[in-house]
Design an enzyme around this catalytic site. Structure first.
Site, short mmCIF file in Angstrom:
data_model
loop_
_atom_site.label_atom_id
_atom_site.label_comp_id
_atom_site.label_asym_id
_atom_site.label_seq_id
_atom_site.Cartn_x
_atom_site.Cartn_y
_atom_site.Cartn_z
N HIS A 352 0.84 -1.21 0.00
CA HIS A 352 0.00 0.00 0.00
C HIS A 352 0.87 1.26 0.00
CE1 HIS A 352 -3.08 2.88 1.51
NE2 HIS A 352 -2.07 3.33 2.24
N GLU A 353 1.88 1.29 0.88
CA GLU A 353 2.75 2.47 0.98
C GLU A 353 3.54 2.67 -0.31
OE1 GLU A 353 2.62 4.64 3.30
OE2 GLU A 353 1.26 3.49 4.57
N HIS A 356 1.59 4.44 -2.98
CA HIS A 356 1.63 5.91 -2.96
C HIS A 356 2.78 6.42 -3.80
CE1 HIS A 356 -1.59 6.71 -0.17
NE2 HIS A 356 -1.07 5.95 0.78
N GLU A 433 -5.68 7.25 -0.69
CA GLU A 433 -5.64 6.04 0.14
C GLU A 433 -6.40 4.90 -0.54
OE1 GLU A 433 -3.86 5.51 2.85
OE2 GLU A 433 -3.08 7.54 2.60
N ASP A 437 -4.71 1.44 -1.79
CA ASP A 437 -5.29 0.15 -1.41
C ASP A 437 -5.53 -0.71 -2.66
OD1 ASP A 437 -5.28 0.67 1.28
OD2 ASP A 437 -7.41 1.18 1.41
#
Length: 495
Positions: A352-353, A356, A433, A437
């Site tokens: 997930h990070e 970004h 976000e 995801d």
């Protein structure tokens, strides 16, 4: 009527406005009690004459609106029944574990140990009580901030403090400005200290999160103040000098300076400043480390170092983050995170990070921040010489210091713009976000990300049924049930 829930302290907007009427001048505008010698009352026809009045009204309206949202959230925290939408969603996640173990007694017993819904339901009451304590504290602290802010404006605190700073050092505007900011910083530190102590050693300790000692707390406070003076002092001095020498188009030079300073801080903070507060050790060799580097390589993320941070010496809350420029990227895992979730879930959280980064959210945030800064200083340049604006706040508008002009600009003309932009950035953050995801889910990590998010919510006593308007306005991350539902929808579309 806005009321501090459970505290029996009603605060109505009409009462606050009535109080401000006691400070009206002959033109029907609020006038500060303390004024510098030479400061005059703006002409009644001037567009800046009601500047202080409008600033106070805007402050009160924002407070009333946000206090209403706090009331809604407080009511949500008082709900006793576990939210049905979250229950239905987590049941679907748990259903997979049941399906896998059906017909095998030992596997059924093992599945019972990993079922997440019973754990969420068992922590729901604790989560609600934690939320009630936090929102009550927030209401009290926001009311105090309102009283302090309005009181400082009405009483002419800024011109009084400037005159005090000038009496200490009066050999140049920049030097006096640094003394002025030092006084404001020390006052702000002192007035916020009781709230920080109560939040840390009462609320966080009561709910099992605080791990730091009083000595560590004050050590951090002293370090932060020293860094503020050591880094903030030269920064402000350079900023004021650029505005002084930059002419009518100083905002261009200020913008360039702010970009350079942002890059400078992004470089030195993780390398030199963060280690002053926490210990960073390389993640020990093993399967998890190999898998993280493999994931980074799969996404072409130039990971050079992988750290574990001793977050547990202050709190049992958990987190993970990335930083670095160009080909020198680093990932930091809180030691608490390693204890709360298993390796597959850590990989999913990092997926997930990394999403970004891969989706450009990090660069987007940097460029939006620089655009915001440039726009703010451009608008500031248009009203920098509006002497009557400063007169309205108790200053001698013909010789107002640059630092005062900046503070008043961001407190008055820019404040409504800042509120709107902050909300839009919050909305965009939630969108990012969801996108991150989805990115993690498309890596094949959806189920582990779902269980990881649930476990983090469990361990951190996250809100399980936030008020919708409150979450829309305040939350930079979507509520748990929304993220889980979106991840399950991505899974369904990919099947």
């Amino acid at each position: 009527m806005t009321q501090i829930a459970g505290a029996g302290c009603p605060v109505s907007l009409s009462n606050m406005i009535a109080f401000l009427k006691t400070f009206l001048d002959e033109n029907g505008n609020v006038s500060p009690l303390y004024k510098q010698e030479g400061a005059s009352t703006p002409d009644a026809e001037s567009i800046y004459a009601p500047a202080l009045t409008y600033t106070l009204l805007f402050t009160l309206v924002v407070y009333a609106f946000e206090a209403h949202l706090d009331d809604l959230q407080y009511a949500a925290y008082k709900i006793k029944d576990f939210p049905k939408n979250l229950k239905d969603t987590v049941l679907k996640i748990d259903g997979l574990a049941n399906a896998k173990s059906e017909g095998n007694t030992k596997e059924e017993e093992a599945a019972d140990d990993v079922l997440l819904l019973p754990k969420l339901e068992s922590k729901f009451e604790k989560s609600q009580k934690y939320g009630v304590d936090k929102i009550r504290f927030q209401m009290v602290s926001q009311l105090y901030n309102l009283i302090e802010g309005v009181g400082f404006l009405v009483c002419g605190f800024l011109p009084y403090t400037w005159d005090m700073a000038a009496s200490v050092y009066d050999k140049g505007e920049i030097g006096t400005s640094l003394v002025f900011l030092a006084i404001l910083t020390l006052i702000g530190t002192i007035t916020s200290l009781p709230f920080e102590l109560y939040s840390t050693f009462q609320i966080e300790k009561k709910h099992g999160f605080n791990k730091q000692t009083m000595g560590l707390f004050f050590s951090d406070k002293v370090k932060s103040l020293l860094l503020t003076f050591v880094i903030g002092g030269p920064f402000v001095a350079l900023l004021l000098k650029i505005i002084e020498k930059g002419g009518d188009q100083f905002y261009i030079y200020v913008w360039f300076f702010m970009v350079c300073f942002s890059v400078f801080m992004m470089t030195i903070v993780p390398v030199f400043i963060m280690p002053l507060f926490n210990k960073y050790e390389a993640l020990e060799d093993g399967d998890l480390k190999d898998r993280i580097y493999a994931l980074a390589g799969r996404l072409n993320y130039p990971l050079t170092k992988l750290f574990v941070m001793d977050g547990s010496k202050r709190s049992s809350h958990s987190n993970a983050f990335m930083f670095g420029f160009g080909k020198n990227k680093r990932i930091v895992l809180f030691d608490t995170l390693l204890k709360q979730v298993h390796d597959d879930e850590i990989l999913a959280i990092l997926g997930h990070e990394l999403g970004h980064w891969k989706l450009g959210h990090t660069l987007q945030s940097f460029f939006v921040t620089q655009l915001y800064t440039g726009s703010a200083f451009y608008v500031f340049s248009l009203c920098f010489n509006s002497h009557e604006l400063y007169n309205a706040f108790g200053f001698d508008g013909m010789r107002v210091p640059t630092i005062i002009a900046l503070l008043l600009f961001f407190q008055t003309l820019w404040a409504p713009v800042d509120k709107v932009l902050s909300f839009l950035l919050t909305v965009n953050s939630r969108k990012n976000e969801f996108d991150a995801d989805k990115f993690g889910a498309e890596l094949g990590m959806s189920k582990d990300l779902q269980t990881g998010l649930i476990k983090i919510t469990l361990e951190n006593l996250g809100s399980m049924c936030p008020a919708r308007l409150y979450s829309i306005y305040h939350y930079s991350h979507p509520p748990l049930v929304e993220r889980l539902s979106a991840l399950m929808l991505v899974e369904k579309k990919s099947d």
